[in-house]
Scaffold this active site. Structure first.
Site, PDB file in Angstrom:
ATOM      1  N   GLY A  16       0.762  -1.157   0.025  1.00 12.16           N
ATOM      2  CA  GLY A  16      -0.016   0.020  -0.091  1.00 12.16           C
ATOM      3  C   GLY A  16       0.868   1.203  -0.106  1.00 12.16           C
ATOM      4  O   GLY A  16       0.482   2.135  -0.727  1.00 12.16           O
ATOM      5  N   GLU A 161      -0.837  -6.835  -7.203  1.00  8.10           N
ATOM      6  CA  GLU A 161       0.383  -5.941  -7.324  1.00  8.10           C
ATOM      7  C   GLU A 161       1.575  -6.911  -7.581  1.00  8.10           C
ATOM      8  O   GLU A 161       1.641  -8.009  -6.926  1.00  8.10           O
ATOM      9  CB  GLU A 161       0.695  -5.383  -5.866  1.00  8.10           C
ATOM     10  CG  GLU A 161       1.938  -4.321  -6.022  1.00  8.10           C
ATOM     11  CD  GLU A 161       1.802  -3.637  -7.245  1.00  8.10           C
ATOM     12  OE1 GLU A 161       0.814  -2.638  -7.530  1.00  8.10           O
ATOM     13  OE2 GLU A 161       2.982  -3.716  -8.098  1.00  8.10           O
ATOM     14  N   GLU A 165       9.986  -6.554  -3.483  1.00  6.33           N
ATOM     15  CA  GLU A 165      10.455  -5.666  -2.640  1.00  6.33           C
ATOM     16  C   GLU A 165      11.892  -5.486  -2.898  1.00  6.33           C
ATOM     17  O   GLU A 165      12.585  -6.478  -3.553  1.00  6.33           O
ATOM     18  CB  GLU A 165      10.657  -6.412  -1.143  1.00  6.33           C
ATOM     19  CG  GLU A 165       8.917  -6.161  -0.599  1.00  6.33           C
ATOM     20  CD  GLU A 165       9.158  -6.678   0.663  1.00  6.33           C
ATOM     21  OE1 GLU A 165       9.894  -6.833   1.502  1.00  6.33           O
ATOM     22  OE2 GLU A 165       7.808  -7.364   0.988  1.00  6.33           O
ATOM     23  N   LYS A 220      -1.823 -13.728 -10.239  1.00  5.69           N
ATOM     24  CA  LYS A 220      -1.054 -13.309  -9.477  1.00  5.69           C
ATOM     25  C   LYS A 220      -0.493 -14.668  -8.516  1.00  5.69           C
ATOM     26  O   LYS A 220       0.813 -14.612  -8.301  1.00  5.69           O
ATOM     27  CB  LYS A 220      -1.456 -12.492  -8.127  1.00  5.69           C
ATOM     28  CG  LYS A 220      -0.973 -12.005  -6.995  1.00  5.69           C
ATOM     29  CD  LYS A 220       0.465 -11.082  -7.611  1.00  5.69           C
ATOM     30  CE  LYS A 220       1.455 -11.281  -6.304  1.00  5.69           C
ATOM     31  NZ  LYS A 220       2.550 -10.482  -6.533  1.00  5.69           N
ATOM     32  N   CYS A 276       5.859 -13.543   0.553  1.00  5.90           N
ATOM     33  CA  CYS A 276       5.063 -13.938  -0.628  1.00  5.90           C
ATOM     34  C   CYS A 276       4.851 -15.176  -1.128  1.00  5.90           C
ATOM     35  O   CYS A 276       4.021 -16.203  -1.286  1.00  5.90           O
ATOM     36  CB  CYS A 276       4.720 -13.017  -1.699  1.00  5.90           C
ATOM     37  SG  CYS A 276       4.225 -11.262  -0.962  1.00  5.90           S
TER      38      CYS A 276
HETATM   39  P1  NAI Z   1       1.831  -5.360   5.376  1.00  2.14           P
HETATM   40  O1  NAI Z   1       1.772  -6.460   6.403  1.00  2.14           O
HETATM   41  O2  NAI Z   1       3.438  -4.944   5.289  1.00  2.14           O
HETATM   42  O3  NAI Z   1       0.931  -4.443   5.377  1.00  2.14           O
HETATM   43  C1  NAI Z   1      -0.601  -4.658   5.622  1.00  2.14           C
HETATM   44  C2  NAI Z   1      -1.055  -3.430   6.500  1.00  2.14           C
HETATM   45  O4  NAI Z   1      -2.471  -3.542   6.621  1.00  2.14           O
HETATM   46  C3  NAI Z   1      -0.580  -3.594   7.824  1.00  2.14           C
HETATM   47  O5  NAI Z   1       0.039  -2.302   8.337  1.00  2.14           O
HETATM   48  C4  NAI Z   1      -1.920  -3.468   8.658  1.00  2.14           C
HETATM   49  O6  NAI Z   1      -1.750  -2.956   9.853  1.00  2.14           O
HETATM   50  C5  NAI Z   1      -3.062  -2.891   7.849  1.00  2.14           C
HETATM   51  N1  NAI Z   1      -4.165  -3.661   8.119  1.00  2.14           N
HETATM   52  C6  NAI Z   1      -4.765  -4.793   8.386  1.00  2.14           C
HETATM   53  N2  NAI Z   1      -5.869  -4.842   8.611  1.00  2.14           N
HETATM   54  C7  NAI Z   1      -6.369  -3.650   8.594  1.00  2.14           C
HETATM   55  C8  NAI Z   1      -7.705  -3.049   8.719  1.00  2.14           C
HETATM   56  N3  NAI Z   1      -8.918  -3.784   8.676  1.00  2.14           N
HETATM   57  N4  NAI Z   1      -7.761  -1.602   8.512  1.00  2.14           N
HETATM   58  C9  NAI Z   1      -6.769  -0.953   8.243  1.00  2.14           C
HETATM   59  N5  NAI Z   1      -5.408  -1.625   8.055  1.00  2.14           N
HETATM   60  C10 NAI Z   1      -5.307  -2.805   8.042  1.00  2.14           C
HETATM   61  O7  NAI Z   1       1.706  -6.302   4.046  1.00  2.14           O
HETATM   62  P2  NAI Z   1       2.023  -6.052   2.688  1.00  2.14           P
HETATM   63  O8  NAI Z   1       3.321  -6.687   2.373  1.00  2.14           O
HETATM   64  O9  NAI Z   1       1.798  -4.853   2.216  1.00  2.14           O
HETATM   65  O10 NAI Z   1       1.013  -7.139   1.733  1.00  2.14           O
HETATM   66  C11 NAI Z   1      -0.373  -6.837   1.428  1.00  2.14           C
HETATM   67  C12 NAI Z   1      -0.840  -7.607   0.651  1.00  2.14           C
HETATM   68  O11 NAI Z   1      -0.037  -7.455  -0.666  1.00  2.14           O
HETATM   69  C13 NAI Z   1      -0.991  -9.305   1.050  1.00  2.14           C
HETATM   70  O12 NAI Z   1      -2.071  -9.558   0.296  1.00  2.14           O
HETATM   71  C14 NAI Z   1       0.470  -9.423   0.217  1.00  2.14           C
HETATM   72  O13 NAI Z   1       0.361 -11.007  -0.399  1.00  2.14           O
HETATM   73  C15 NAI Z   1       0.364  -8.723  -1.260  1.00  2.14           C
HETATM   74  N6  NAI Z   1       1.482  -8.345  -1.682  1.00  2.14           N
HETATM   75  C16 NAI Z   1       2.683  -8.277  -1.193  1.00  2.14           C
HETATM   76  C17 NAI Z   1       4.050  -8.151  -1.840  1.00  2.14           C
HETATM   77  C18 NAI Z   1       5.160  -7.795  -1.092  1.00  2.14           C
HETATM   78  O14 NAI Z   1       6.212  -7.731  -1.835  1.00  2.14           O
HETATM   79  N7  NAI Z   1       5.202  -7.501   0.079  1.00  2.14           N
HETATM   80  C19 NAI Z   1       3.903  -7.923  -3.231  1.00  2.14           C
HETATM   81  C20 NAI Z   1       2.576  -8.230  -3.990  1.00  2.14           C
HETATM   82  C21 NAI Z   1       1.492  -8.362  -3.325  1.00  2.14           C
END
Ligand code: NAI
Length: 467
Positions: A16, A161, A165, A220, A276
């Protein structure tokens, strides 16, 4: 189609944060608000030290923050005002109940859906950015529609996405493709066009592809499954190389010149990590089983098994090479992040290696340029029978981490590890001094000339003296 002017992104994490920061920098006429329930994370996004490290991220955040880019914990306000909402919350592997250890836990996604439905007073395009099981958008859509207020409508899109990283900003500025899945209805197509117009500001139109929602979701999982499979494939061959005298780098170069295979992602190593690959593969395995396709499930499960095998082979080799005992021996770990140019340690192979060595009685001196000691201790806590503070030190530089040590273990491929003064490292270590290069990044011949005994993945080295 409706012009997007206010975007809300729920989830200020690795996806995000960078994704919506780049949108804000490219579309200065759109107000982008990134929200999260985690107050300290939002405070960090609003401070001088951002919660995540990505090359190039800080400059962009600083240039747009307070202009058209905002980080906030006021989720309701941002949701109410937005016309397009990205859901970028985490979708971890379930650790309880049905599908424990394999299925994706969608509780955060559902919480977002209910919050959006309860508080929206105008129509929204809701975009699944998180990685989800195929057909998750259907549940999202049903929850929204079952709780809709009069005059409010929703369109749910899938927009997975593909950033990696460590190169997130480059990947976002210049994506191979942007994928948007939506419903094959007039409203669905209008919503796709609205989201597409946001990306079209900087992404060539031919790189924005649209599919039906389920294809988009499955693409994905498939992309990550194929990427992980490629690493496990070359790692499987690395084991054959070690047993035969072939060299996996030479094999990789030879096969990579075949245009059908291509040279990328053929670097053999201690194993893949990151939040992931494992999670998405487990999810694919679970979905396949639920669809009564056990052969498909088994096929993809093997990619994970091979990764476990690779990590354990490397850890065992360290102990075996050091005369079958590392009890009370100091060992220097270079790198703790799961790959270079990130501070992320989720599922990092370094955690596995560190735990294995600690269980064998070693004392670890760890250095990583972007992972702080708090994170290292958090990752190592829990499962071990040792008192961590007595057997783990986190150093601020690699030379301190080498003092009195028997061996260096390279766990992350940070560029700076290739240009360290290894004579200086050697002079601080006990002899014989060992190097275990789990990333194949060091100049092995040079290290052997200094006097090190060097072991690496996928080839036998001509160590002098010891053998
Ligand atoms: P992350 O754990 O870094 O971030 C997720 C955020 O969402 C956390 O800060 C959490 O506090 C927040 N959150 C959770 N529930 C919430 C709610 N109800 N309201 C508001 N905020 C809330 O996770 P990340 O790495 O950003 O991954 C997010 C998604 O993207 C996952 O599904 C992952 O599989 C996908 N993804 C991740 C990649 C990566 O390189 N990390 C690449 C592509 C996809």
């Amino acid at each position: 189609y409706p012009k997007v002017s206010k975007i809300c992104c729920i989830g200020a994490g690795y996806v995000g944060g960078p994704t919506c920061t780049v949108i804000a920098s490219k579309c200065t006429d759109i107000t982008v608000t990134i929200v999260d329930i985690n107050e300290s994370r939002i405070a960090q996004w609003n401070s001088d030290s951002l919660p995540i490290f990505e090359p190039g991220l800080e400059e962009i955040v600083k240039s747009r923050r307070g202009q058209n880019l905002f980080f906030s914990t006021d989720i309701l306000k941002a949701v109410k005002e937005a016309d397009l909402i990205f859901i970028s919350v985490n979708t971890p592997t379930k650790n309880f109940g049905v599908g424990k250890g394999r299925a994706a836990d969608l509780k955060h996604i559902e919480a977002c859906a209910r919050l959006i439905a309860d508080h929206s007073t105008s129509s929204k395009i809701v975009v699944e950015k998180s990685t989800v099981p195929v057909r998750a958008a259907e549940s999202l859509s049903r929850i929204l529609k079952a709780n809709t207020k009069p005059g409010v409508t929703y369109q749910v899109l899938s927009n997975p996405e593909f950033l990696a990283e460590g190169t997130a900003i480059c990947d976002l500025l210049n994506p191979d493709r942007v994928l948007i899945g939506g419903e094959d209805t007039e409203e669905g197509q209008l919503a796709i066009a609205a989201l597409s117009s946001v990306y079209e500001v900087w992404v060539p139109k031919e790189r924005i592809i649209t599919t039906n929602t389920w294809s988009s979701e499955l693409s994905k999982l498939t992309a990550n499954a194929f990427l992980a499979q490629r690493i496990s494939s070359i790692n499987a061959i690395s084991a054959v190389c070690e047993a035969t005298g072939a060299d996996v780098s030479e094999v990789a170069r030879a096969i990579g010149m075949d245009t059908r295979l291509g040279p990328k992602f053929l670097q053999s190593s201690v194993g893949f990590g990151g939040s992931c690959f494992q999670k998405d593969l487990l999810n694919l395995v679970y979905i396949s089983e639920c669809l009564n396709l056990p052969e498909v499930a088994e096929y993809w499960q093997q990619v994970l098994n091979m990764n476990e095998f690779q990590k354990s082979r490397f850890a065992k080799r360290i102990v075996e090479t050091m005369f079958n005992t590392i009890t009370n021996k100091k060992i220097t770990l270079l790198g703790f992040a799961f790959k270079k140019n990130t501070g992320d340690t989720r599922e990092s192979p370094a955690i596995y290696i560190a735990k294995y060595l600690l269980e064998e009685g070693a004392v670890l001196q760890i250095y990583d340029p972007k992972v702080d000691s708090k994170q290292v201790f958090a990752d190592l806590s829990g499962t071990l029978s040792v008192n961590l503070s007595e057997v783990v030190t986190v150093s601020k530089n690699p030379y301190d981490a080498a003092v009195g040590s028997h061996a260096i273990v390279v766990c992350t491929e940070w560029d700076e590890f290739t240009s360290l003064d290894y004579e200086r490292m050697y002079s601080r270590m006990l002899k014989p001094a060992f190097v275990f290069d789990g990333r194949k990044i060091l100049n092995h011949k040079k290290l052997i000339d200094i006097g090190f005994h060097v072991e690496t993945i996928g080839c036998k080295l001509n160590n002098i003296g010891l053998d």
